[in-house]
Design an enzyme around this catalytic site. Structure first.
Site, PDB file in Angstrom:
ATOM      1  N   HIS A  34     -21.474  -1.903 -27.833  1.00 20.69           N
ATOM      2  CA  HIS A  34     -22.303  -0.743 -27.501  1.00 20.69           C
ATOM      3  C   HIS A  34     -21.471   0.541 -27.454  1.00 20.69           C
ATOM      4  CE1 HIS A  34     -26.163  -2.744 -26.867  1.00 20.69           C
ATOM      5  NE2 HIS A  34     -25.443  -3.758 -26.431  1.00 20.69           N
ATOM      6  N   SER A  67     -37.335 -15.780 -51.312  1.00 21.95           N
ATOM      7  CA  SER A  67     -36.484 -16.265 -50.230  1.00 21.95           C
ATOM      8  C   SER A  67     -36.495 -17.787 -50.223  1.00 21.95           C
ATOM      9  CB  SER A  67     -36.998 -15.748 -48.885  1.00 21.95           C
ATOM     10  OG  SER A  67     -36.478 -16.552 -47.847  1.00 21.95           O
ATOM     11  N   SER A 127     -29.364  -9.340 -40.631  1.00 24.80           N
ATOM     12  CA  SER A 127     -30.051  -8.198 -41.264  1.00 24.80           C
ATOM     13  C   SER A 127     -29.044  -7.288 -41.973  1.00 24.80           C
ATOM     14  CB  SER A 127     -30.888  -7.422 -40.254  1.00 24.80           C
ATOM     15  OG  SER A 127     -30.166  -7.169 -39.091  1.00 24.80           O
ATOM     16  N   GLU A 161     -31.742   0.619 -42.228  1.00 23.28           N
ATOM     17  CA  GLU A 161     -32.176  -0.098 -41.021  1.00 23.28           C
ATOM     18  C   GLU A 161     -32.838   0.869 -40.036  1.00 23.28           C
ATOM     19  OE1 GLU A 161     -30.493  -3.507 -39.993  1.00 23.28           O
ATOM     20  OE2 GLU A 161     -31.374  -3.567 -37.992  1.00 23.28           O
ATOM     21  N   ASP A 173     -22.240  -3.216 -37.782  1.00 27.65           N
ATOM     22  CA  ASP A 173     -22.592  -4.465 -38.471  1.00 27.65           C
ATOM     23  C   ASP A 173     -22.518  -4.303 -39.991  1.00 27.65           C
ATOM     24  OD1 ASP A 173     -23.133  -5.101 -35.870  1.00 27.65           O
ATOM     25  OD2 ASP A 173     -25.312  -5.093 -36.106  1.00 27.65           O
ATOM     26  N   TYR A 222     -32.307  -1.957 -26.373  1.00 27.11           N
ATOM     27  CA  TYR A 222     -31.258  -1.318 -27.177  1.00 27.11           C
ATOM     28  C   TYR A 222     -31.551   0.175 -27.298  1.00 27.11           C
ATOM     29  CZ  TYR A 222     -27.899  -0.673 -30.965  1.00 27.11           C
ATOM     30  OH  TYR A 222     -26.842  -0.245 -31.730  1.00 27.11           O
TER      31      TYR A 222
HETATM   32  C1  GLA Z   1     -26.127  -4.327 -32.621  1.00 25.50           C
HETATM   33  C2  GLA Z   1     -26.124  -3.045 -33.441  1.00 25.50           C
HETATM   34  C3  GLA Z   1     -24.684  -2.499 -33.575  1.00 25.50           C
HETATM   35  C4  GLA Z   1     -24.013  -2.393 -32.207  1.00 25.50           C
HETATM   36  C5  GLA Z   1     -24.179  -3.672 -31.400  1.00 25.50           C
HETATM   37  C6  GLA Z   1     -23.693  -3.534 -29.987  1.00 25.50           C
HETATM   38  O1  GLA Z   1     -25.451  -5.349 -33.298  1.00 25.50           O
HETATM   39  O2  GLA Z   1     -26.653  -3.257 -34.730  1.00 25.50           O
HETATM   40  O3  GLA Z   1     -24.705  -1.270 -34.244  1.00 25.50           O
HETATM   41  O4  GLA Z   1     -24.520  -1.286 -31.499  1.00 25.50           O
HETATM   42  O5  GLA Z   1     -25.526  -4.111 -31.351  1.00 25.50           O
HETATM   43  O6  GLA Z   1     -22.322  -3.304 -29.959  1.00 25.50           O
END
Ligand code: GLA
Length: 382
Positions: A34, A67, A127, A161, A173, A222
Site C-alpha cells: 500500500h 478462455s 488481472s 485497469e 502489479d 482499497y
Molecule cells: C493491489 C494493487 C497494487 C498495490 C497493492 C497493495 O495489488 O493492485 O497496486 O496497491 O494492492 O500494495
C-alpha cells in the site's frame, strides 16, 4: 495446460495453426504494501505462474479470445471497443487494446486461446498478468513491428485497469509482471519509475499460502484507503505521502483524525522498511529481512487494517516454525495470500504446519506453493 495442449485447442477452436505465444507472470510482494499509490517504494518478485495466450494474427480488426479456464469465447472489434457486461475477464484485454490505441499504437486483430495458472482472485495479480500478456499478444500479432518498452507497457496496463475495470490501483502489479527477472526481486520507485533488480538471497524460499478466503471487501476498502491517503497528503500540503518525513509526521500527527494518522503511519514507515529490506537482501541478512516482513504485517494488521483472521492465522502458524525468518500478508489484503520467508531445509515443516493447523483453525483448505522469482512478460513465435 502446456503449450502443445493449447496449440491443439487453438486448432480446434479456430481451424488453423497457432503462430505465437505471449505470456506474463503473476507476482508476490516481498515488502512495501500500500505504498505504490503513495509514490513510495515496493519490492515484488514475479512468480513462476503465468497468463498465456497462444494465438495467430488476423488481417482485420477483430480480436477473438477463448478462455480455456472458463470455456468462453469473447470477441471485439478494435475500431469500436466496449466494456463487456457479462464476460468480465475480457475487460482486461479490451481495456488494454483501448489504451494502446488511445496512445497512438496501431494494432491488428488476432485469434487466441487464453490460459492462466495464476490463481484467480487470490491476490497474486492474475488481472495484471492478463493485461501484460495482452500487450505482448498485440506485439506478437504485429510480429515485431510493434515494440512497447516495459515501463510504458506497465503504465498502459495500469490505466486500463483504472479506467476500464474501475480499481484505483497503483502500478506495482503491472510493473513487476512486465519487468521481473528470474532469481531477482525488483525495487521500484513508484514516483520516478526507476527500478533496480535485487538478487534473491541464497538459502531461503518464498512459501505462498492462499487462504482461500473470499476478498469481498477488497475493492471498496482499497479505494477507501486510497482516499484516506489523499486526504492526509492534502493536510500536509503535498501531492503524495512520499513527501512526508517520519519527523514531520510525528510532529503533526495531532492534526489528523486517529484513523487517518494510523493509515499514514503505516505508509511512511513501510516505505523505509522496504529500503532497509533491500540492504538486508544485499548483505544476505535473512534474519533482518524476516524481521522487517514481520513488522510490515503487524503494521498492515494494526495500523492499516487490511489483514484478516485467515491471513493472521497463516502468519501466526508459520512464525512458530523454526527456520521461518518472517511472514506477512502480500498484496491488497482482506483475504488472498500470505508469504513466509523460509530457510530451505524448513520448507517442508512450514508447509506441513499450515496444512495441519490452518484448516483446523479456520475451517478452510489452504493452497500452499513454493514460488521462485521468474522472468517478466515476453512473446515468441511458434
Ligand atoms: C493491489 C494493487 C497494487 C498495490 C497493492 C497493495 O495489488 O493492485 O497496486 O496497491 O494492492 O500494495
Amino acid at each position: 495446460m502446456n503449450i502443445p495442449d493449447l496449440q491443439i485447442r487453438f486448432q480446434q477452436a479456430f481451424g488453423r495453426t497457432a503462430a505465437f505465444v505471449a505470456r506474463a507472470p503473476g507476482r508476490v510482494n516481498l515488502i512495501g504494501e500500500h505504498t505504490d499509490y503513495n509514490d513510495g517504494f515496493v519490492l515484488p518478485m514475479a512468480i513462476d505462474r503465468n497468463v498465456t495466450y497462444v494465438g495467430a494474427r488476423r488481417a482485420d480488426s477483430i480480436v477473438r479470445i477463448e478462455s480455456a479456464n472458463f470455456g468462453i469465447l469473447t470477441e471485439f472489434d478494435l475500431r469500436d471497443i466496449h466494456k463487456s457486461a457479462d464476460v468480465e475477464w475480457s475487460n482486461y484485454a479490451r481495456g488494454v487494446a483501448h489504451v494502446l490505441q488511445q496512445n497512438g499504437h496501431v494494432l491488428t486483430g488476432f485469434d487466441a486461446i487464453l490460459w492462466g495458472d495464476v490463481p484467480i482472485a487470490s491476490g497474486l495479480s492474475s488481472s495484471a498478468a492478463t493485461e501484460m500478456a495482452t500487450v505482448k499478444a498485440f506485439e506478437a500479432a504485429q510480429a515485431g513491428r510493434l515494440v512497447i518498452d516495459g515501463v510504458s507497457a506497465a503504465r498502459y496496463s495500469q490505466t486500463a485497469e483504472r479506467s476500464f475495470v474501475g480499481v484505483n490501483c497503483g502500478i506495482m502489479d503491472q510493473f513487476i509482471s512486465s519487468l521481473g527477472r528470474a532469481e531477482h526481486a525488483l525495487l521500484i520507485d513508484c514516483r520516478s519509475l526507476e527500478y533496480e533488480l535485487v538478487p534473491m538471497p541464497a538459502g531461503a524460499s518464498v512459501l505462498v499460502v492462499d487462504t482461500s478466503a473470499p476478498r469481498t471487501l477488497a475493492g471498496s476498502a482499497y479505494n477507501e484507503r486510497f482516499a484516506q491517503c489523499q486526504e492526509a497528503a492534502k493536510i500536509f500540503g503535498v501531492t503524495s505521502l512520499r513527501d512526508v518525513t517520519p519527523e514531520e509526521f510525528e510532529r503533526r500527527r495531532g492534526e489528523l483524525s486517529e484513523i487517518v494518522a494510523s493509515r499514514v503511519e503505516h505508509v511512511i514507515y513501510e516505505s523505509s522498511r522496504t529500503l532497509d529490506a533491500v540492504q538486508a537482501m544485499k548483505t544476505g541478512d535473512l534474519v533482518h529481512l524476516g524481521q522487517l516482513m514481520n513488522q510490515s504485517h503487524d503494521s498492515l494488521r494494526d495500523s492499516y487494517a487490511v489483514s484478516s483472521f485467515e491471513l493472521d492465522t497463516v502468519v501466526n502458524i508459520t512464525r512458530g516454525i523454526r527456520g521461518v525468518y518472517g511472514a506477512r500478508m502480500t498484496g491488497a489484503g482482506f483475504g488472498g495470500c500470505a508469504i513466509a520467508l523460509v530457510r530451505n531445509d524448513a520448507v517442508n515443516a512450514a508447509r506441513d504446519a499450515v496444512l495441519a493447523d490452518y484448516p483446523r483453525l479456520t475451517k478452510r483448505e489452504p493452497n500452499v506453493y513454493v514460488c521462485v522469482a521468474s522472468d517478466g512478460a515476453n512473446w515468441y513465435s511458434i
